[in-house]
Enzyme design. Structure first.
Site, PDB file in Angstrom:
ATOM      1  N   SER A   1     -45.619   7.504  -2.523  1.00 31.92           N
ATOM      2  CA  SER A   1     -47.062   6.846  -2.776  1.00 31.92           C
ATOM      3  C   SER A   1     -47.018   5.575  -2.040  1.00 31.92           C
ATOM      4  O   SER A   1     -47.880   4.732  -1.821  1.00 31.92           O
ATOM      5  CB  SER A   1     -47.198   6.784  -3.953  1.00 31.92           C
ATOM      6  OG  SER A   1     -47.444   8.045  -4.740  1.00 31.92           O
TER       7      SER A   1
ATOM      8  N   THR B   1     -40.255  -0.765  -7.133  1.00 33.75           N
ATOM      9  CA  THR B   1     -40.064  -0.916  -5.676  1.00 33.75           C
ATOM     10  C   THR B   1     -40.296  -2.399  -5.246  1.00 33.75           C
ATOM     11  O   THR B   1     -40.340  -3.190  -6.213  1.00 33.75           O
ATOM     12  CB  THR B   1     -40.863   0.021  -5.085  1.00 33.75           C
ATOM     13  OG1 THR B   1     -40.627   1.341  -5.420  1.00 33.75           O
ATOM     14  CG2 THR B   1     -40.990   0.006  -3.628  1.00 33.75           C
TER      15      THR B   1
ATOM     16  N   THR C   1     -37.464   1.120  -1.702  1.00 36.38           N
ATOM     17  CA  THR C   1     -37.406   1.341  -3.230  1.00 36.38           C
ATOM     18  C   THR C   1     -36.001   1.914  -3.540  1.00 36.38           C
ATOM     19  O   THR C   1     -35.334   2.510  -2.701  1.00 36.38           O
ATOM     20  CB  THR C   1     -38.278   2.421  -3.316  1.00 36.38           C
ATOM     21  OG1 THR C   1     -38.513   2.789  -4.813  1.00 36.38           O
ATOM     22  CG2 THR C   1     -38.180   3.724  -2.406  1.00 36.38           C
TER      23      THR C   1
HETATM   24  N1  GLU Z   1     -40.637   6.330  -5.646  1.00 30.23           N
HETATM   25  C1  GLU Z   1     -42.036   5.830  -5.483  1.00 30.23           C
HETATM   26  C2  GLU Z   1     -42.679   6.461  -4.233  1.00 30.23           C
HETATM   27  O1  GLU Z   1     -41.978   6.799  -3.204  1.00 30.23           O
HETATM   28  C3  GLU Z   1     -42.062   4.409  -5.072  1.00 30.23           C
HETATM   29  C4  GLU Z   1     -41.364   3.759  -6.420  1.00 30.23           C
HETATM   30  C5  GLU Z   1     -42.318   2.917  -6.995  1.00 30.23           C
HETATM   31  O2  GLU Z   1     -42.906   2.140  -6.417  1.00 30.23           O
HETATM   32  O3  GLU Z   1     -42.507   2.916  -8.245  1.00 30.23           O
HETATM   33  O4  GLU Z   1     -43.868   6.704  -4.150  1.00 30.23           O
END
Ligand code: GLU
Length: 623
Positions: free
Chosen positions: A495, A433, A451
């Site tokens: 997260s 991200t 992201t």
């Molecule tokens: N999809 C992840 C989330 O929303 C973020 C992706 C990442 O930073 O690895 O937590």
């Protein structure tokens, strides 16, 4: 936020006319951010006479108006991002009198071009904004949604078993309805002062005229080659079909055209018409259900931030559907009740308490958290001081919460207002991200994590349109029956942890990171190292961190001493044998009484750029 009149001069500045190509190497050298050029703690890097001005109009590190470095200090504005070009573009917007949201919008459009592996218009994100005029924080929540045709068993095979994660990430079913363009347009309408046309232009020109890619971009092309569709392979290869290598010039005329359409038509150009048709055709061709109606119906939400008192400040950030800021606050409050600061920063006790606090937090996160439009999560109960004191009392400095050696996990608690959900244990990998922060001369602040989920998302580029599609829906639990199971139009639990720390109602520190689950611990430990251990911003984000879930072993960054790991093993703590290298890429800005300090994590080619006062106002605190 004071809305300012449009400026023709700004549009002229953004029009580069000639096709001068940007030399990233020269730029990085100017910025002091070339590989190995900067050790930790470097500040205010001097620049040479040549370089970025030809590619980022109105900006150069060697102009007296700007200060660049892994850590930089200035009085009239600050940008900290993972990408040196994007930081330069945003700093130029600030210098012209644009506000923090204007600069953030320009920055994100540039990242779509220069860092397509980490974020982009095919993804989503959370923009936390402090509006100084309104003296209020709101969040533009552009999280991707499951299409209306999504089903709760779409990630299960015919035997009802979860499809392996490596396969899930490439499925059309994994692509969520993208939110980024709507998020940027909405943020601009609510808080911006500059026309979209000015702010999209630098990204269009970079895509059309090209720029040399950096090592991270080149590595991600190589690592994700096998998951790329034909359009992505073509876009990220040279004329002989070879994957682009570091230093090669990347041009993306299809993306330039897509961005030009957005420049002319705003969000409608993306969510309706031919771009939307091509996007849904790509997703459906890979087995997904997304329809043109899903795109046309997409909208952001404007969320009230989650707020948690911690020490003598307040942690303010994205609420659910991100678990991030709430879980960061949960961990930090537990550690405060345990008085972790009495132990040395690299002591066994500190790492042990961090691991145990994270495991308790993780058990509750998985048990209770999900999209608040679908799940009634007891956030107030989870952050309740009485509940957290009880949770902290379970932690012992010389024992573990469960028998980790025997493979046991930590149990969730029952906070006030809660009904346990018996959530299945997720089986997620870390993706990536981009996080960046901007603060302007009037004290407006943006903390934005954006992201496409995994590096290079699903690996699918929309043919003829030049942008990558996310695979955000892999953030759902594959197994139904918990708060984060798949439902139509639901947003998967995140997260991401864009946070603004507020003291006496005024922003004092912005922070965030990529890194999937490890975002939460990277951000929590950056705050711990800054506020409890007193490190300066760059030291705080560089200090080695650890990560665990409710089911250890503990993962660790290089620099966590072997003697500390060995000592905690005596208390039953279980560690991964090998270091995980680096977690995340933290970007911070500290807002002092009359100066701003930005810091960009040395784990990638990021850059903090400060802007001098230049008569455009005072920075930071207004009290
Ligand atoms: N999809 C992840 C989330 O929303 C973020 C992706 C990442 O930073 O690895 O937590």
């Amino acid at each position: 936020m004071t809305r300012q009149s449009d400026s023709n001069e700004i549009d002229r500045n953004s029009n580069r006319g000639g096709a001068a190509r940007f030399d990233r190497r020269a730029f990085l050298a100017n910025a002091g951010a070339a590989a190995g050029a900067l050790g930790l703690g470097a500040t205010s890097v001097a620049a040479s006479e040549t370089g970025p001005e030809t590619i980022v109009p109105g900006f150069a590190c060697d102009r007296r108006q700007f200060t660049c470095g892994r850590q930089a200090t200035a009085g009239g504005g600050m940008v900290s991002s993972v990408d040196s070009i994007a930081s330069g573009v945003a700093a130029a917007v600030l210098r012209e009198g644009g506000n923090a949201v204007d600069a953030a919008v320009a920055l994100q459009y540039v990242l779509t071009v220069t860092q397509p592996h980490g974020s982009g218009i095919g993804g989503g994100g959370f923009m936390v904004v402090y509006d100084a005029d309104a003296d209020a924080v709101d969040v533009v929540d552009s999280r991707e949604r499951a299409p209306r045709g999504a089903t709760e068993d779409m990630f299960l095979d015919e035997d009802g078993e979860p499809i392996p994660f490596e396969r899930r990430i490439q499925m059309g079913e994994a692509v969520g309805v993208p939110g980024t363009v709507m998020g940027l347009e909405t943020a601009l309408a609510r808080h911006g002062s500059r026309p979209r046309q000015r702010l999209v232009t630098p990204a269009i020109e970079l895509a059309r005229e090209g720029f040399p890619i950096d090592e991270v971009f080149a590595d991600q092309i190589a690592e994700n080659w096998d998951k790329f569709n034909e359009a992505a392979k073509e876009a990220y290869s040279d004329e002989n079909g070879r994957p682009l290598a570091a230093g090669d010039t990347h041009v993306n005329p299809d993306l330039a055209d897509t961005l030009a359409a957005i420049k002319r038509g705003g969000a409608a150009a993306f969510y309706e018409g031919p771009i939307a048709a091509d996007l849904t055709a790509t997703v459906r061709g890979a087995g997904g259900s997304m329809t043109i109606a899903d795109l046309a119906d997409y909208d952001v939400t404007i969320d009230d931030p989650v707020r948690a008192e911690w020490r003598d400040v307040e942690i303010v950030g994205q609420p659910l559907p991100s678990s991030g800021p709430s879980t960061v606050a949960y961990i930090l409050k537990l550690l405060e009740f345990l008085d972790v600061g009495r132990y040395d920063i690299r002591s066994p006790e500190k790492y042990h308490l961090l691991g145990e606090a994270t495991s308790l937090a993780w058990a509750d996160r998985n048990e209770y958290m999900g999209d608040p439009e679908f799940v009634d999560a007891p956030i107030a109960g989870l952050l309740d001081d009485g509940y957290l004191r009880d949770r902290a009392a379970k932690i012992s400095v010389d024992d573990t919460l469960a028998d980790y050696e025997a493979g046991e996990c930590v149990d969730p608690g029952v906070p006030p207002g809660a009904e346990p959900a018996r959530a299945p244990t997720p089986d997620k990998e870390h993706g990536s991200t981009a996080h960046f922060s901007v603060v302007d001369a009037d004290g407006n602040a943006v903390s934005y994590t954006s992201t496409i989920e995994q590096f290079m998302g699903s690996g699918m580029m929309v043919p003829g349109r030049g942008f990558m599609l996310n695979n955000e829906l892999t953030d759902f639990s594959a197994v139904p029956d918990g708060p984060n199971s798949v439902e139509p139009w639901k947003r998967p639990l995140s997260s991401m942890s864009p946070i603004i720390v507020v003291r006496d109602g005024v922003p004092e520190f912005t922070v965030g990171s990529p890194g999937g689950w490890t975002i939460i611990t990277s951000v929590a430990q950056t705050l711990l190292h800054r506020y409890v251990y007193g490190l300066d911003p760059l030291e705080a984000l560089s200090e080695p961190t650890v990560f665990t879930t409710d089911c250890p072993p503990i993962m660790w960054e290089d620099g966590v001493p072997a003697r500390a790991r060995e000592a905690t093993a005596g208390a039953g703590q279980v560690w991964e044998d090998e270091s995980s290298g680096d977690f995340g890429n933290v970007q911070v800005i500290e807002i002092g009484d009359d100066e701003l300090v930005g810091a960009a994590d040395p784990t990638r080619d990021g850059l903090a750029v400060g802007v001098d006062r230049g008569g455009v106002g005072e920075c930071g605190r207004t009290d």
